[in-house]
Enzyme design. Structure first.
Site, PDB file in Angstrom:
ATOM      1  N   ARG A 118       0.839  -1.212   0.000  1.00  0.00           N
ATOM      2  CA  ARG A 118       0.000   0.000   0.000  1.00  0.00           C
ATOM      3  C   ARG A 118       0.863   1.248   0.000  1.00  0.00           C
ATOM      4  O   ARG A 118       0.664   2.168  -0.807  1.00  0.00           O
ATOM      5  CB  ARG A 118      -0.912  -0.029   1.240  1.00  0.00           C
ATOM      6  CG  ARG A 118      -1.913   1.119   1.375  1.00  0.00           C
ATOM      7  CD  ARG A 118      -1.370   2.343   2.073  1.00  0.00           C
ATOM      8  NE  ARG A 118      -0.600   2.026   3.255  1.00  0.00           N
ATOM      9  CZ  ARG A 118       0.152   2.897   3.902  1.00  0.00           C
ATOM     10  NH1 ARG A 118       0.251   4.147   3.469  1.00  0.00           N
ATOM     11  NH2 ARG A 118       0.843   2.543   4.979  1.00  0.00           N
ATOM     12  N   ASP A 119       1.860   1.270   0.875  1.00  0.00           N
ATOM     13  CA  ASP A 119       2.740   2.431   0.954  1.00  0.00           C
ATOM     14  C   ASP A 119       3.552   2.577  -0.332  1.00  0.00           C
ATOM     15  O   ASP A 119       3.807   3.689  -0.798  1.00  0.00           O
ATOM     16  CB  ASP A 119       3.669   2.277   2.154  1.00  0.00           C
ATOM     17  CG  ASP A 119       4.309   3.591   2.579  1.00  0.00           C
ATOM     18  OD1 ASP A 119       4.118   4.589   1.871  1.00  0.00           O
ATOM     19  OD2 ASP A 119       4.994   3.608   3.612  1.00  0.00           O
ATOM     20  N   HIS A 125      11.864   5.450   6.410  1.00  0.00           N
ATOM     21  CA  HIS A 125      12.101   5.793   5.016  1.00  0.00           C
ATOM     22  C   HIS A 125      13.571   6.172   4.889  1.00  0.00           C
ATOM     23  O   HIS A 125      14.180   6.658   5.836  1.00  0.00           O
ATOM     24  CB  HIS A 125      11.190   6.942   4.572  1.00  0.00           C
ATOM     25  CG  HIS A 125       9.759   6.531   4.422  1.00  0.00           C
ATOM     26  ND1 HIS A 125       8.928   7.052   3.458  1.00  0.00           N
ATOM     27  CD2 HIS A 125       9.004   5.640   5.099  1.00  0.00           C
ATOM     28  CE1 HIS A 125       7.724   6.504   3.547  1.00  0.00           C
ATOM     29  NE2 HIS A 125       7.752   5.660   4.551  1.00  0.00           N
ATOM     30  N   CYS A 130       5.299   8.858   1.379  1.00  0.00           N
ATOM     31  CA  CYS A 130       4.007   9.455   1.709  1.00  0.00           C
ATOM     32  C   CYS A 130       3.724  10.662   0.828  1.00  0.00           C
ATOM     33  O   CYS A 130       4.394  11.697   0.950  1.00  0.00           O
ATOM     34  CB  CYS A 130       3.972   9.865   3.181  1.00  0.00           C
ATOM     35  SG  CYS A 130       2.392  10.608   3.652  1.00  0.00           S
ATOM     36  N   ASN A 132      10.649   3.847   0.971  1.00  0.00           N
ATOM     37  CA  ASN A 132      10.670   2.967   2.131  1.00  0.00           C
ATOM     38  C   ASN A 132      12.024   2.276   2.260  1.00  0.00           C
ATOM     39  O   ASN A 132      12.815   2.228   1.318  1.00  0.00           O
ATOM     40  CB  ASN A 132       9.582   1.894   1.982  1.00  0.00           C
ATOM     41  CG  ASN A 132       8.200   2.448   2.239  1.00  0.00           C
ATOM     42  OD1 ASN A 132       7.810   2.662   3.382  1.00  0.00           O
ATOM     43  ND2 ASN A 132       7.438   2.672   1.177  1.00  0.00           N
ATOM     44  N   HIS A 160       8.845   2.175  11.130  1.00  0.00           N
ATOM     45  CA  HIS A 160       8.461   2.358   9.728  1.00  0.00           C
ATOM     46  C   HIS A 160       9.372   3.458   9.202  1.00  0.00           C
ATOM     47  O   HIS A 160       9.064   4.643   9.297  1.00  0.00           O
ATOM     48  CB  HIS A 160       6.983   2.754   9.619  1.00  0.00           C
ATOM     49  CG  HIS A 160       6.505   2.915   8.214  1.00  0.00           C
ATOM     50  ND1 HIS A 160       5.676   1.990   7.617  1.00  0.00           N
ATOM     51  CD2 HIS A 160       6.726   3.876   7.295  1.00  0.00           C
ATOM     52  CE1 HIS A 160       5.416   2.389   6.377  1.00  0.00           C
ATOM     53  NE2 HIS A 160       6.043   3.536   6.169  1.00  0.00           N
TER      54      HIS A 160
END
Length: 292
Positions: free
Chosen positions: A19-20, A215, A246, A256, A213
């Site tokens: 999804r990301d 990046h 994002c 990511n 999470h």
């Protein structure tokens, strides 16, 4: 499906985030293609897939077909659990209606600027949403994942320090959050910040699952993974080939952490990941049909 127990966890959890990876793409990825990709990931053996989101299609048009994708997933022969992102109470109410989804994730930013930008609500309003999400998750036998967005700093000029991170962690845990993921969002974390922030949180909130999470640019991925692992982190969000970012944060997306780097690092540390490398390789090859 009962809520996941997180106390005294010892095993590594890999959270793959298609999804990301996809949400910021400008070219539409067909529903069937999304589902085919996610079905390969379901066979690869990840603990959880962050597979879609129940948010406004105006905000994230790429994810407007999450319900349709869900209907096409083969969940009969996998232990992998599904996580969906929500940004408001309506999204929570929609997501909990789907028995296939185990986790609901909410991006709770400790930056007022980014909370408004990301969810069109204030931090105070978002805390109310988190409380309502926790109640609905309990009622519908799901588990909430709260992302502590801008957990390593922010580019907007809002006040940030480790005390603020600890304060909001304390508040969210007191509200009943079982899983927190410190989200970098824009790639401002460093090994020094990770080493400074994570250990005291993991030690103090030892009955809460605390993950990262992150990046990163390709050049700094391994050193960030190493810092998190050495700090005691056992929950890692990542995306194959490091795709994503994002779109609500800034135009120049910071990708990511690459799943391949996480796997390589952890296998070098002799961690048992229980992955199916055949299907993992198939999923990596399939990324060429999505990220062009």
């Amino acid at each position: 499906m009962t809520p996941i127990k997180t106390e005294n966890y010892n095993s590594i959890k890999l959270i793959e985030c298609p999804r990301d990876a996809m949400q910021g793409l400008h070219n539409w990825v067909p529903t069937q293609t999304k589902a085919e990709y996610i079905n390969l990931l379901l066979k690869a053996g990840f603990d959880t897939l962050d597979f879609g989101s129940f948010v406004s299609p105006k905000a994230i048009p790429q994810m407007r077909d999450t319900r349709e994708v869900l209907e096409l997933l083969d969940l009969d022969n996998t232990q992998t659990k599904l996580l969906a992102i929500v940004a408001n109470l309506r999204g929570v109410e929609d997501a909990v209606q789907h028995p296939e989804i185990s986790y609901l994730g909410f991006p709770f930013s400790i930056s007022e600027t980014f909370q408004q930008r990301n969810t069109n609500s204030s931090i105070t309003q978002s805390l109310v949403t988190v409380e309502e999400m926790l109640n609905l998750c309990h009622k519908h036998h799901k588990t909430a994942v709260v992302y502590l967005s801008m957990g390593f700093g922010n580019p907007y000029g809002d006040e940030w320090n480790i005390e603020i991170v600890e304060k909001w962690t304390d508040i969210l845990v007191s509200k009943g959050a079982q899983i927190l993921s410190l989200a970098d969002t824009v790639g401002v974390s460093t090994p020094e910040k990770i080493t400074h922030i994570l250990p005291p949180l993991i030690k103090r909130f030892d009955r809460t699952e605390i993950g990262v999470h992150l990046h990163s640019t390709p050049q700094t991925r391994i050193e960030k993974i190493n810092a998190a692992y050495m700090a005691g982190c056992k929950r890692f969000d990542s995306a194959l080939k490091g795709y994503g970012g994002c779109p609500m944060a800034k135009d120049d997306l910071t990708g990511n952490i690459a799943t391949e780097d996480v796997i390589y690092y952890l296998e070098e540390k002799k961690e048992v990941l229980q992955l199916d490398h055949v299907y993992l390789s198939k999923a990596i090859a399939f990324t060429g049909q999505i990220f062009m």
